[in-house]
Design a protein around this motif. Structure first.
Motif: not given
Length: 181
Positions: A79-85, A102-106, A108-109, A147-151
């Motif tokens: 669900v996290l991957m789908l929502d973030n995509s 830069n931060s969004s690319i890092w 994602a990696i 947590l990091v993805s949704n804060v």
């Protein structure tokens, strides 16, 4: 361009946001961990008669098998991957390439590296009957990624009135700064 220090700065900033947003932490603990982890704690708690807290904790720890932790982690990460995509796609469509900083690319990696690491940990900890430290670490890493993805998601923030100086829309904030109401 694409410095590793930018990733550490972004993670540090997000960690501070996690610890300072009490509504978000409450939501996370109640909804994601407590209700989302019902398959882990429900049977040990309600099958212990007479109720003994030490016996319940012992049974919950025994119930932290790789299978149960994977049953919790895989849907959460999916669900996290789908929502973030979707969010990234919509932001890219609205803002163009500005969203790919830069931060969004890092992030994602690091997200994909963590997914590979979680898969390896669950593979190493594959045990259906005993507690698995590797699977437990993978489960904690899954929770941290969530947590990091949704804060910073607006849907998990406390509503702010448009008249408050730190929130609201741009026009009302600008009016307050000029001394207008």
């Amino acid at each position: 361009m694409y410095k590793f220090s930018e990733l550490t700065e972004e993670l540090s900033r997000k960690n501070k946001l996690i610890t300072s947003n009490h509504l978000f932490l409450f939501f996370f603990m109640v909804i994601v961990v407590f209700i989302g982890g019902i398959s882990i704690w429900f049977v040990p708690v309600f099958n212990t008669v007479p109720f003994d807290i030490f016996e319940v904790v012992k049974k919950i720890c025994a119930n932290l098998t790789a299978f149960n932790l994977m049953a919790f982690s895989i849907p959460l990460l999916s669900v996290l991957m789908l929502d973030n995509s979707f969010s990234l796609f919509l932001s890219y469509k609205e803002n163009g390439s500005e969203i790919l900083n830069n931060s969004s690319i890092w992030l994602a990696i690091s997200f994909f590296v963590c997914l590979i690491f979680i898969t390896i940990l669950f593979g190493v900890g594959r045990n259906d009957v005993d507690f698995s430290l590797a699977s437990f670490i993978a489960w904690l890493l899954t929770l941290y990624i969530w947590l990091v993805s949704n804060v910073e998601e607006r849907k998990y923030q406390a509503p702010t009135s448009s008249g408050s100086p730190s929130g609201g829309d741009l026009n009302s904030s600008a009016a307050l700064m000029r001394g207008q109401k």
